[in-house]
Design a protein around this motif. Structure first.
Motif, PDB file in Angstrom:
ATOM      1  N   ARG A   1       0.093   4.286   0.065  1.00 41.59           N
ATOM      2  CA  ARG A   1      -0.339   5.319   1.010  1.00 41.59           C
ATOM      3  C   ARG A   1       0.314   5.167   2.377  1.00 41.59           C
ATOM      4  NH1 ARG A   1      -6.643   4.888   1.316  1.00 41.59           N
ATOM      5  NH2 ARG A   1      -5.999   2.698   1.479  1.00 41.59           N
ATOM      6  N   LEU A   2       0.767   3.961   2.678  1.00 34.71           N
ATOM      7  CA  LEU A   2       1.379   3.715   3.986  1.00 34.71           C
ATOM      8  C   LEU A   2       2.892   3.890   3.959  1.00 34.71           C
ATOM      9  CD1 LEU A   2      -0.628   0.569   5.169  1.00 34.71           C
ATOM     10  CD2 LEU A   2      -1.194   2.994   5.398  1.00 34.71           C
TER      11      LEU A   2
ATOM     12  N   THR B   1      -4.710   1.010  14.762  1.00 32.29           N
ATOM     13  CA  THR B   1      -4.277   1.832  13.629  1.00 32.29           C
ATOM     14  C   THR B   1      -5.342   1.798  12.546  1.00 32.29           C
ATOM     15  OG1 THR B   1      -1.985   1.284  14.136  1.00 32.29           O
ATOM     16  CG2 THR B   1      -2.414   2.281  12.002  1.00 32.29           C
ATOM     17  N   LYS B   2      -5.915   2.948  12.248  1.00 29.92           N
ATOM     18  CA  LYS B   2      -7.086   3.033  11.374  1.00 29.92           C
ATOM     19  C   LYS B   2      -6.832   2.433  10.003  1.00 29.92           C
ATOM     20  CE  LYS B   2      -8.000   7.040   9.697  1.00 29.92           C
ATOM     21  NZ  LYS B   2      -8.396   8.461   9.585  1.00 29.92           N
ATOM     22  N   GLU B   3      -5.746   2.791   9.362  1.00 30.12           N
ATOM     23  CA  GLU B   3      -5.487   2.333   7.993  1.00 30.12           C
ATOM     24  C   GLU B   3      -5.283   0.823   7.931  1.00 30.12           C
ATOM     25  OE1 GLU B   3      -5.705   3.978   5.241  1.00 30.12           O
ATOM     26  OE2 GLU B   3      -6.169   5.885   6.194  1.00 30.12           O
ATOM     27  N   ILE B   4      -4.497   0.305   8.861  1.00 26.46           N
ATOM     28  CA  ILE B   4      -4.253  -1.142   8.861  1.00 26.46           C
ATOM     29  C   ILE B   4      -5.529  -1.896   9.189  1.00 26.46           C
ATOM     30  CG2 ILE B   4      -3.022  -2.996  10.058  1.00 26.46           C
ATOM     31  CD1 ILE B   4      -0.632  -1.177  10.243  1.00 26.46           C
TER      32      ILE B   4
ATOM     33  N   ARG C   1      -8.549  -0.979   8.555  1.00 29.44           N
ATOM     34  CA  ARG C   1      -9.446  -0.898   7.395  1.00 29.44           C
ATOM     35  C   ARG C   1      -9.020  -1.899   6.315  1.00 29.44           C
ATOM     36  NH1 ARG C   1      -9.250   4.747   5.503  1.00 29.44           N
ATOM     37  NH2 ARG C   1     -10.750   5.110   7.192  1.00 29.44           N
ATOM     38  N   ILE C   2      -7.714  -2.008   6.077  1.00 30.39           N
ATOM     39  CA  ILE C   2      -7.230  -2.934   5.055  1.00 30.39           C
ATOM     40  C   ILE C   2      -7.521  -4.381   5.452  1.00 30.39           C
ATOM     41  CG2 ILE C   2      -5.147  -3.817   3.933  1.00 30.39           C
ATOM     42  CD1 ILE C   2      -4.038  -0.935   4.118  1.00 30.39           C
TER      43      ILE C   2
ATOM     44  N   ASN D   1       0.839  -1.199   0.000  1.00 30.37           N
ATOM     45  CA  ASN D   1       0.000   0.000   0.000  1.00 30.37           C
ATOM     46  C   ASN D   1       0.871   1.246   0.000  1.00 30.37           C
ATOM     47  OD1 ASN D   1      -3.105  -0.713   0.568  1.00 30.37           O
ATOM     48  ND2 ASN D   1      -1.801  -2.215   1.625  1.00 30.37           N
TER      49      ASN D   1
ATOM     50  N   GLU E   1     -13.780   5.237  14.564  1.00 34.99           N
ATOM     51  CA  GLU E   1     -12.445   5.612  14.094  1.00 34.99           C
ATOM     52  C   GLU E   1     -11.628   6.166  15.243  1.00 34.99           C
ATOM     53  OE1 GLU E   1     -11.331   5.044  11.175  1.00 34.99           O
ATOM     54  OE2 GLU E   1     -13.178   4.352  10.282  1.00 34.99           O
TER      55      GLU E   1
ATOM     56  N   TYR F   1       4.757   4.523   9.374  1.00 39.66           N
ATOM     57  CA  TYR F   1       4.597   3.121   8.996  1.00 39.66           C
ATOM     58  C   TYR F   1       5.944   2.463   8.698  1.00 39.66           C
ATOM     59  CZ  TYR F   1      -0.403   3.872   8.956  1.00 39.66           C
ATOM     60  OH  TYR F   1      -1.691   4.137   9.347  1.00 39.66           O
TER      61      TYR F   1
END
Length: 328
Positions: free
Chosen positions: A66-67, A308-311, A313-314, A64, A327, A72
């Motif tokens: 974005r990360l 961690t929001k992004e992780i 979500r993935i 990803n 969130e 990260y």
């Protein structure tokens, strides 16, 4: 002079002083040898969670774009150290609990203790750098992208990787020069410097002082600086106008703070037991050592996956689930 062996009901002792390539005897759970393969089942699941969880974190960050940010990158470094810590103890632990293989040659013991202590020092350093990252993000948010850059994180990462191993080389190599005598039995299923050094039949003052100095100026110093960072973070958060802003600012640190507690509390407990709990039951030493080495690599991926929001979500997208958690 070759070592003379004699057998006991549970294990083999070395009766004479061993000067060349001694063989150590690793211990599982004394008195439970007949069911050790069953005891390995929870250890197997801890290894499975630690290795698969940290690999998943690394893969998610790798694929990803974005990360690909400093925060990260540091999380990747933390996952790598946890992965290395798990892999370092896996061979002997599996050998004892599953294949009844308790013996380990000195050279293999040296390599294992070097890896275990190196990855422990690396994790302490990574947690320190992550605390600095959170300090800049909260206390100087407008300057964060200028202060914390990818190049600086790479340089710091190299220092983190090299600091522990380079400092450990002298005391690990010196162990080869010492004669060992008596029952060469270690109380864990893996090699630790503080245990091997107690089996040497010579003056080990240098190793003891060097090891203590190394711990003080690495792990203990890291812990003090992390505490200082959080003191400044709390001071900044307390100065925010509303409780909502305070909560939002501090929640960005919750995952890192949990990782700090998960790593340093067992480490301090193990150090206290080894230095001041010599008369404590063997079960206490076993419990503290296993918690210190097995629990942080297992819990860190879970903590960061949840917090961690992004992780998060993935992972929920990969599992085909709908994210219902608020969130962070």
């Amino acid at each position: 002079m070759p070592a003379q062996y004699y057998l006991t009901p549970q294990f083999m002792f070395l009766s004479n002083i061993t000067q060349f390539s001694p063989i150590f005897y690793l211990t599982g759970f004394p008195g439970l040898e007949t069911i050790e393969h069953w005891i390995f089942i929870p250890f197997f699941f801890m290894y499975l969670l630690a290795i698969s969880g940290n690999c998943l974190i690394l893969i998610i960050i790798k694929i990803n774009v974005r990360l690909h940010t400093p925060m990260y990158y540091l999380l990747s470094l933390l996952a790598l150290t946890d992965l290395g810590l798990s892999v370092s103890t896996l061979p002997t632990t599996m050998g004892i609990f599953w294949f009844k293989s308790h013996s380990i040659y000195f050279e293999a013991c040296q390599i294992q203790m070097f890896c275990i202590h190196s990855f422990s020092f690396m994790e302490s350093s990574v947690l320190l750098v992550m605390s600095f990252d959170r300090f800049v993000a909260i206390c100087y948010p407008l300057r964060y992208s200028v202060i914390v850059t990818g190049q600086r994180i790479i340089r710091v990462g190299l220092l983190v990787i090299l600091r522990g191993p380079m400092a450990l080389v002298p005391i690990v190599l010196l162990l080869k020069l010492f004669p060992y005598c008596g029952p060469l039995v270690l109380s864990h299923s893996f090699c630790l410097h503080q245990e091997v050094i107690h089996l040497a039949c010579t003056d080990t003052t240098f190793n003891n002082l060097y090891g203590l100095t190394l711990v003080v100026f690495t792990v203990m110093l890291d812990l003090v600086l992390i505490a200082l960072s959080y003191g400044l973070i709390l001071h900044t958060v307390a100065g925010l106008a509303s409780q909502e802003e305070q909560l939002r600012a501090f929640q960005t640190c919750t995952s890192h703070l949990c990782a700090v507690l998960v790593f340093f509390v067992p480490m301090m407990g193990l150090s206290l037991v080894h230095r001041f709990g010599k008369n404590a039951p063997p079960a206490v030493h076993l419990l503290m050592a296993n918690i210190y080495l097995f629990v942080p690599p297992m819990l860190n991926p879970i903590i960061y996956s949840i917090k961690t929001k992004e992780i998060r979500r993935i992972i929920t997208n990969l599992l085909g689930l709908r994210e219902t958690r608020a969130e962070f």
